[in-house]
Design a protein around this motif. Structure first.
Motif, PDB file in Angstrom:
ATOM      1  N   GLY A 219      -6.824  14.989   6.110  1.00 24.61           N
ATOM      2  CA  GLY A 219      -5.999  14.644   6.155  1.00 24.61           C
ATOM      3  C   GLY A 219      -6.124  12.928   5.525  1.00 24.61           C
ATOM      4  O   GLY A 219      -4.898  11.785   6.011  1.00 24.61           O
ATOM      5  N   ALA A 220      -6.892  12.525   5.202  1.00 23.64           N
ATOM      6  CA  ALA A 220      -8.099  11.478   4.696  1.00 23.64           C
ATOM      7  C   ALA A 220      -7.087  11.312   2.285  1.00 23.64           C
ATOM      8  O   ALA A 220      -8.040  11.958   1.753  1.00 23.64           O
ATOM      9  N   TYR A 221      -6.012  11.075   2.358  1.00 24.34           N
ATOM     10  CA  TYR A 221      -5.250  11.410   1.137  1.00 24.34           C
ATOM     11  C   TYR A 221      -5.843  10.325   0.195  1.00 24.34           C
ATOM     12  O   TYR A 221      -6.137  10.722  -0.562  1.00 24.34           O
ATOM     13  N   ARG A 222      -5.682   9.025   1.033  1.00 22.34           N
ATOM     14  CA  ARG A 222      -6.655   8.367  -0.068  1.00 22.34           C
ATOM     15  C   ARG A 222      -7.830   8.320  -1.115  1.00 22.34           C
ATOM     16  O   ARG A 222      -8.226   8.785  -1.877  1.00 22.34           O
ATOM     17  N   ILE A 223      -9.083   8.987   0.146  1.00 18.55           N
ATOM     18  CA  ILE A 223      -9.991   9.638  -0.468  1.00 18.55           C
ATOM     19  C   ILE A 223     -10.224  10.997  -1.149  1.00 18.55           C
ATOM     20  O   ILE A 223     -10.456  10.701  -2.279  1.00 18.55           O
ATOM     21  N   ALA A 224      -9.102  11.351  -0.928  1.00 20.61           N
ATOM     22  CA  ALA A 224      -8.833  13.272  -1.720  1.00 20.61           C
ATOM     23  C   ALA A 224      -7.975  12.323  -3.154  1.00 20.61           C
ATOM     24  O   ALA A 224      -8.696  13.440  -3.939  1.00 20.61           O
ATOM     25  N   ARG A 225      -6.759  11.501  -2.827  1.00 18.92           N
ATOM     26  CA  ARG A 225      -7.033  11.237  -4.942  1.00 18.92           C
ATOM     27  C   ARG A 225      -8.111  10.627  -4.970  1.00 18.92           C
ATOM     28  O   ARG A 225      -8.156  10.851  -6.478  1.00 18.92           O
TER      29      ARG A 225
END
Length: 266
Positions: A219-225
């Motif tokens: 759920g860590a979408y900023r890091i994923a991006r």
């Protein structure tokens, strides 16, 4: 007396005519597999035995006829083992690789296990075979719509753990371990494994892609991006970059939907 002994040693070290034929046939297989198959047939009729089989298998593998290559490599490996030829283990490994390429995962596991049973393999070679067997054990994941059996996941994990033990600097083992842990829902280990993979291979697009996948699963979408954008920077024309672009588009849709509903993404 000394000169005679020296000449005998030199003579014993010379390759046989069939070994020379095999060397030339393998070289030809890489550039002209069809001609190599013809040469291998000639070798077989001349009594070339499993050396001719090795050339046949190499040629079929070069021609991407992996089912036939796997069968012939396995035949050559069994004959080489009977002859106490040190090449047997490597031939079993080649049979396993060809079987994976042919989608014959059960056969691949059998062949690779035989390769591992061979004695005297250096750690790097043993690690390669273990990684291939782990790949075969979970190769059905997503390929036929069926989940991987728990026993297969456990076996793959055991093989990858052994690779990490005997070759701790093997970045591919840490990457595959991370991927398998993520698919199994073990995000804590997935994050630990991918961190080690990134330390070993900081400019590897596949590692950055998986790091993004793990972050997204958590759920860590900023890091994923950030990780998926890094993939595109590292290797813009790679298959990993194409996958990252698709994932970024999906993330854009998730964030747009979150904005519409008033929720937040991390």
């Amino acid at each position: 007396m000394f000169l005679t002994a020296l000449l005998l040693l030199q003579s014993a070290a010379l390759p046989s005519f069939q070994e020379v034929q095999l060397r030339d046939c393998i070289k030809l297989a890489r550039s002209d597999p069809n001609s190599a198959i013809v040469n291998a047939d000639i070798m077989t009729r001349a009594g070339g035995g499993y050396l001719a089989d090795i050339c046949q298998a190499e040629a079929h593998a070069s021609a991407r006829d992996y089912p036939k290559a796997a069968d012939i490599f396995a035949k050559a490996a069994a004959l080489a083992a009977s002859a106490k030829d040190d090449r047997a283990a490597n031939l079993w490994a080649q049979a396993g690789n060809a079987a994976i390429a042919a989608g014959q995962n059960a056969n691949a596991i059998t062949y690779l296990t035989k390769a591992l049973d061979g004695a005297g393999q250096p750690p790097q070679k043993r690690a390669e075979i273990l990684i291939d067997r782990a790949r075969a054990q979970v190769a059905s994941d997503g390929a036929d719509g069926n989940d991987v059996a728990e026993d297969d996941v456990a076996a793959a994990n055991a093989d990858l753990a052994e690779v990490r033990r005997i070759t701790p600097d093997n970045g591919l083992a840490w990457l595959l371990s991370a991927t398998l842990a993520r698919r199994s829902g073990d995000l804590a280990n997935a994050q630990n494994y991918i961190k080690t993979a990134a330390d070993l291979s900081p400019s590897d697009a596949a590692v950055a892609l998986e790091a993004g996948n793990i972050a997204a699963a958590a759920g860590a979408y900023r890091i994923a991006r950030e990780q998926w954008q890094q993939v595109i920077k590292i290797a813009p024309d790679s298959p990993q970059a194409q996958a990252a672009k698709i994932l970024l588009s999906e993330l854009d849709a998730i964030e747009a939907n979150a904005a519409d509903t008033g929720s937040e993404t991390r």
